[in-house]
Design a protein around this motif. Structure first.
Motif, PDB file in Angstrom:
ATOM      1  N   UNK A  84       1.343  12.660  -2.129  1.00  0.00           N
ATOM      2  CA  UNK A  84       0.136  12.337  -2.896  1.00  0.00           C
ATOM      3  C   UNK A  84      -0.016  10.845  -3.155  1.00  0.00           C
ATOM      4  N   UNK A  85       1.070  10.171  -3.477  1.00  0.00           N
ATOM      5  CA  UNK A  85       0.970   8.743  -3.784  1.00  0.00           C
ATOM      6  C   UNK A  85       1.750   7.942  -2.760  1.00  0.00           C
ATOM      7  N   UNK A  86       1.188   6.820  -2.380  1.00  0.00           N
ATOM      8  CA  UNK A  86       1.792   5.953  -1.360  1.00  0.00           C
ATOM      9  C   UNK A  86       1.913   4.555  -1.932  1.00  0.00           C
ATOM     10  N   UNK A  87       3.091   3.949  -1.760  1.00  0.00           N
ATOM     11  CA  UNK A  87       3.313   2.602  -2.285  1.00  0.00           C
ATOM     12  C   UNK A  87       4.092   1.787  -1.258  1.00  0.00           C
ATOM     13  N   UNK A  88       3.581   0.593  -0.963  1.00  0.00           N
ATOM     14  CA  UNK A  88       4.291  -0.311  -0.054  1.00  0.00           C
ATOM     15  C   UNK A  88       5.616  -0.714  -0.696  1.00  0.00           C
ATOM     16  N   UNK A  89       6.697  -0.671   0.072  1.00  0.00           N
ATOM     17  CA  UNK A  89       7.981  -1.035  -0.530  1.00  0.00           C
ATOM     18  C   UNK A  89       8.781  -2.050   0.287  1.00  0.00           C
TER      19      UNK A  89
END
Length: 165
Positions: A84-89
Motif C-alpha cells: 500500500x505504501x511506497x517510500x524511497x530508501x
C-alpha cells in the motif's frame, strides 16, 4: 539515439526481529486490556481498543517488499509496506559503484576487512536459502546488498563490467 536500459524487480522480505516488536507490544497491550477489563470494565475496554489501534498500525509493517529499479546502471530502491505504501530508501549512481561482488565471495569479506568503515544496507528477502542470489554493490563507504534475479543480474553485469568481481 541510445535507448535507456531499465529493469524493475520486486523482492518480498521475510519479517525479522525488529518488525516483531510492535506486534509483541500490541499483544501485550491487548492482554493487559483483557486483565484490566476484569477489574475495571471501562478502563479495560479502552486499553483493548488501544491494542486494536496498535494492531492496525503494527501488522502492515510485517509485509515488506523491496523494489529495485535499475536505469542505465543507476539504482533506486523503495520499500513497499503492505502493498500500500511506497517510500524511497536508497539511491546509488552507477559512477559511485567501485565493486560488485557476490555476498558469499571471499573477496567481499576481504573488502570488509580492509575497510572497517563500510555501512551496510540490506534490501533482500532475508531468506538464507536465497543467499546465493545476494550481491553487494559497493561504493566508497557503503555496501548495498541486493537479491538479484536473472534479469537484474544481466543488467548489473552489463553496466558494471569494469568493477565486477
Amino acid at each position: 539515439m541510445m535507448n535507456d536500459s531499465y529493469v524493475e524487480q520486486i523482492v518480498a522480505s521475510k519479517p525479522r526481529g525488529p518488525q516483531f516488536v510492535p506486534v509483541a507490544i500490541t499483544f501485550f497491550v491487548f492482554a493487559l486490556g483483557v486483565f484490566v477489563l476484569l477489574l475495571v470494565p471501562t478502563l479495560g475496554l479502552m486499553v483493548m481498543v488501544g491494542g486494536g489501534i496498535l494492531a492496525a498500525w503494527a501488522f502492515p509493517g510485517m509485509h515488506i517488499e523491496y523494489e529495485y529499479i535499475f536505469t542505465n546502471g543507476d539504482l533506486d530502491v523503495a520499500i513497499i509496506k503492505n502493498k500500500a505504501t511506497r517510500k524511497e530508501c536508497a539511491k546509488v549512481a552507477a559512477e559511485d559503484v567501485v565493486r560488485v561482488l557476490k555476498y558469499d565471495d571471499p573477496k567481499f569479506q576481504n573488502e570488509l576487512d580492509v575497510n572497517k568503515k563500510i555501512t551496510f544496507k540490506y534490501f533482500t528477502s532475508f531468506d538464507d536459502s536465497k543467499k546465493e542470489d545476494w550481491y553487494a554493490l559497493m561504493t566508497k563507504d557503503k555496501a548495498v546488498i541486493l537479491e538479484l534475479n536473472e534479469k537484474s543480474l544481466a543488467h548489473v553485469k552489463q553496466f558494471y563490467k569494469k568493477v565486477w568481481g
